[in-house]
Design a protein around this motif. Structure first.
Motif, short mmCIF file in Angstrom:
data_model
loop_
_atom_site.label_atom_id
_atom_site.label_comp_id
_atom_site.label_asym_id
_atom_site.label_seq_id
_atom_site.Cartn_x
_atom_site.Cartn_y
_atom_site.Cartn_z
N ILE A 1 5.79 -13.54 -2.43
CA ILE A 1 6.63 -12.47 -2.97
C ILE A 1 6.27 -11.13 -2.36
CG2 ILE A 1 7.22 -11.17 -5.07
CD1 ILE A 1 6.77 -13.81 -6.64
N VAL A 2 4.95 -10.87 -2.29
CA VAL A 2 4.45 -9.62 -1.71
C VAL A 2 4.87 -9.51 -0.24
CG1 VAL A 2 2.31 -8.50 -0.93
CG2 VAL A 2 2.51 -9.29 -3.30
N PHE A 3 4.77 -10.62 0.48
CA PHE A 3 5.14 -10.65 1.90
C PHE A 3 6.64 -10.37 2.07
CE2 PHE A 3 6.46 -12.99 5.77
CZ PHE A 3 5.68 -12.33 6.70
N LEU A 4 7.46 -10.97 1.23
CA LEU A 4 8.91 -10.77 1.31
C LEU A 4 9.29 -9.33 0.99
CD1 LEU A 4 10.22 -14.08 -0.34
CD2 LEU A 4 10.27 -13.45 2.10
N LEU A 5 8.60 -8.74 0.02
CA LEU A 5 8.84 -7.33 -0.31
C LEU A 5 8.49 -6.45 0.89
CD1 LEU A 5 7.40 -7.17 -3.95
CD2 LEU A 5 9.80 -6.88 -3.30
N GLY A 6 7.42 -6.82 1.59
CA GLY A 6 7.03 -6.09 2.79
C GLY A 6 8.07 -6.20 3.89
N ILE B 1 3.77 -2.84 9.38
CA ILE B 1 3.22 -4.18 9.61
C ILE B 1 1.78 -4.27 9.11
CG2 ILE B 1 2.49 -5.82 11.41
CD1 ILE B 1 4.98 -4.87 13.03
N TRP B 2 0.98 -3.24 9.38
CA TRP B 2 -0.41 -3.21 8.88
C TRP B 2 -0.43 -3.28 7.35
CZ3 TRP B 2 -4.68 -4.42 11.10
CH2 TRP B 2 -4.86 -4.21 12.46
N THR B 3 0.48 -2.55 6.73
CA THR B 3 0.57 -2.56 5.26
C THR B 3 0.87 -3.96 4.74
OG1 THR B 3 1.43 -0.28 5.29
CG2 THR B 3 1.76 -1.54 3.27
N ILE B 4 1.81 -4.63 5.37
CA ILE B 4 2.19 -6.00 4.96
C ILE B 4 1.00 -6.94 5.10
CG2 ILE B 4 3.67 -7.98 5.51
CD1 ILE B 4 5.79 -5.91 6.46
N LEU B 5 0.30 -6.86 6.24
CA LEU B 5 -0.84 -7.74 6.48
C LEU B 5 -1.95 -7.54 5.45
CD1 LEU B 5 -1.09 -7.57 10.39
CD2 LEU B 5 -0.20 -9.45 8.99
N ILE B 6 -2.25 -6.27 5.15
CA ILE B 6 -3.31 -5.98 4.16
C ILE B 6 -2.89 -6.47 2.78
CG2 ILE B 6 -4.52 -4.10 2.97
CD1 ILE B 6 -4.27 -2.55 5.68
N SER B 7 -1.62 -6.36 2.46
CA SER B 7 -1.12 -6.74 1.12
C SER B 7 -1.33 -8.21 0.80
CB SER B 7 0.35 -6.38 0.98
OG SER B 7 1.17 -7.26 1.74
N ILE B 8 -1.40 -9.06 1.84
CA ILE B 8 -1.56 -10.50 1.58
C ILE B 8 -2.98 -11.01 1.82
CG2 ILE B 8 0.87 -11.05 1.99
CD1 ILE B 8 0.09 -11.96 4.81
N VAL B 9 -3.89 -10.12 2.24
CA VAL B 9 -5.28 -10.51 2.49
C VAL B 9 -5.94 -11.17 1.26
CG1 VAL B 9 -7.61 -9.57 2.87
CG2 VAL B 9 -5.76 -8.96 4.42
N SER C 1 5.53 0.23 -5.85
CA SER C 1 5.57 0.00 -7.30
C SER C 1 5.64 -1.49 -7.61
CB SER C 1 6.78 0.72 -7.91
OG SER C 1 6.72 2.10 -7.65
N LEU C 2 6.51 -2.21 -6.89
CA LEU C 2 6.68 -3.64 -7.13
C LEU C 2 5.43 -4.42 -6.73
CD1 LEU C 2 10.38 -4.12 -5.96
CD2 LEU C 2 9.51 -4.23 -8.30
N ILE C 3 4.78 -4.01 -5.64
CA ILE C 3 3.55 -4.68 -5.20
C ILE C 3 2.49 -4.60 -6.30
CG2 ILE C 3 1.55 -4.44 -3.65
CD1 ILE C 3 3.89 -5.79 -2.34
N GLN C 4 2.34 -3.42 -6.87
CA GLN C 4 1.33 -3.23 -7.92
C GLN C 4 1.66 -4.06 -9.15
OE1 GLN C 4 1.50 1.04 -8.10
NE2 GLN C 4 0.07 1.30 -6.39
N ILE C 5 2.94 -4.14 -9.48
CA ILE C 5 3.37 -4.96 -10.63
C ILE C 5 3.10 -6.44 -10.36
CG2 ILE C 5 5.40 -5.76 -11.91
CD1 ILE C 5 6.54 -2.89 -11.58
N VAL C 6 3.41 -6.90 -9.15
CA VAL C 6 3.19 -8.31 -8.79
C VAL C 6 1.70 -8.64 -8.83
CG1 VAL C 6 3.32 -10.01 -6.92
CG2 VAL C 6 5.29 -8.53 -7.39
N TYR C 7 0.87 -7.77 -8.28
CA TYR C 7 -0.58 -7.98 -8.31
C TYR C 7 -1.08 -8.16 -9.75
CZ TYR C 7 -2.16 -7.13 -3.47
OH TYR C 7 -2.44 -7.23 -2.13
N VAL C 8 -0.64 -7.26 -10.63
CA VAL C 8 -1.10 -7.29 -12.02
C VAL C 8 -0.58 -8.54 -12.74
CG1 VAL C 8 -0.98 -6.13 -14.26
CG2 VAL C 8 -1.39 -4.79 -12.19
N LEU C 9 0.72 -8.81 -12.60
CA LEU C 9 1.30 -9.98 -13.26
C LEU C 9 0.63 -11.27 -12.78
CD1 LEU C 9 5.12 -9.18 -13.34
CD2 LEU C 9 3.52 -9.14 -15.25
N PHE D 1 9.97 1.79 -3.85
CA PHE D 1 10.17 0.54 -4.61
C PHE D 1 9.10 -0.48 -4.23
CE2 PHE D 1 14.63 2.07 -5.11
CZ PHE D 1 14.68 1.99 -6.50
N TYR D 2 8.76 -0.52 -2.95
CA TYR D 2 7.78 -1.49 -2.46
C TYR D 2 6.43 -1.32 -3.14
CZ TYR D 2 4.23 -3.52 0.61
OH TYR D 2 3.15 -4.22 1.09
#
Length: 297
Positions: A248-253, A222-230, A284-292, A281-282
């Motif tokens: 997208i990032v939240f759904l992946l989380g 949960i902490w990871t998900i919250l930080i990912s959308i900050v 890797s995909l998070i990093q790709i989404v951030y960059v794209l 997978f999470y």
């Protein structure tokens, strides 16, 4: 030596080299570093990308080689590690130490050529992994906390390589990968529990495959998900995230959280393995989404 014998020896040497440096892990670290660089760079300098990739690979390879030297007597006891080059007798400690030392020097020199801060964080990473995390693994579950620090450095290292600055942006990238590592490594610690036990390693937070470990896994997910959308809130400086990307990032989380909840529900090694795979997978995909998102926005 016959041609056939040479052909048999060569793949073995290459395979052992890849294993002593954990090439697949090193390449995943390079991926994270490059993603961080692309996020931080105003204009992409491909020579820096090359230096970052090489320097990152050498630093991770060195850390892993040192780790396998230190743990050689324990690796013999575990099924997953007993066939590694040193415990299996295919590589001497001296050879492994030479590889580790050469990789350390090359890694630091290459990262220093990007900028001093990048080299500094690379050195901190190799020191913590080798001198703190590795010895602690047989003493306390807190080793995972220490190990999460060098493990979280690559993503932020790329940003520092691009900007020669450490601030809120690389700090956020560090925090994301830092908290992610807990569900990732606890999942591994769960399904390899018996093997780790043979080696005397304490990887789970409670020391057991119990509800306490499963609950902590859920909390850190949960902490990871919250930080990912900050970054969507606009409070992380130049590190930004569009609303669409944040969703997208939240759904992946949520996918990773589902598997963390499944571990709590089922308490099985299969569930732990599914969580581990989903976590890979999470990130890797998070990093790709951030960059794209940065280049599409």
């Amino acid at each position: 030596m016959s041609t056939k014998a040479v052909q048999e020896v060569q793949p073995s040497i290459i395979k052992d080299f890849k294993e002593i440096t954990k090439m697949r892990l090193a390449l995943s670290v390079v991926f994270s570093s490059v993603a961080g660089y692309l996020l931080g760079a105003e204009t992409i300098d491909w020579s820096i990308v090359l230096l970052l990739s090489l320097g990152g690979y050498f630093m991770v390879g060195a850390s892993n080689a040192y780790n396998q030297i230190i743990e050689k007597d324990l690796d013999v006891l575990m099924n997953r590690t007993k066939n590694r080059p040193i415990p299996a007798g295919r590589m001497s400690v001296t050879t492994a130490f030479i590889i580790a030392t050469v990789f350390t020097v090359l890694g630091l020199v290459i990262l220093y050529n990007i900028n001093q801060q990048t080299a500094l964080f690379g050195a901190i990473s190799i020191f913590l992994y080798t001198c703190v995390y590795t010895p602690l693994k047989t003493k306390t579950p807190l080793a995972v906390f220490v190990g999460a620090i060098p493990g979280a450095i690559p993503f932020m290292l790329g940003w520092v390589a691009a900007t020669n600055d450490f601030g809120i942006e690389p700090g956020t990238l560090f925090a994301l990968q830092f908290f992610w590592q807990f569900p990732h490594f606890w999942a591994i610690g769960w399904f390899l529990y018996e093997d780790y036990k043979r080696g005397g390693f304490f990887m789970l937070p409670t020391g057991k495959q119990d509800r306490g470990t499963a609950v902590q896994t859920i909390m850190y997910t949960i902490w990871t998900i919250l930080i990912s959308i900050v970054p969507v809130l606009g409070i992380t400086g130049e590190l930004k995230l569009s609303i669409v990307a944040a969703i997208i990032v939240f759904l992946l989380g949520l996918v990773m959280l589902y598997y963390a909840l499944q571990l709590f529900k089922k308490m099985t090694e299969k569930a732990a393995k599914q969580l581990m795979l989903s976590s890979v997978f999470y990130i890797s995909l998070i990093q790709i989404v951030y960059v794209l998102d940065k280049f599409i926005r």
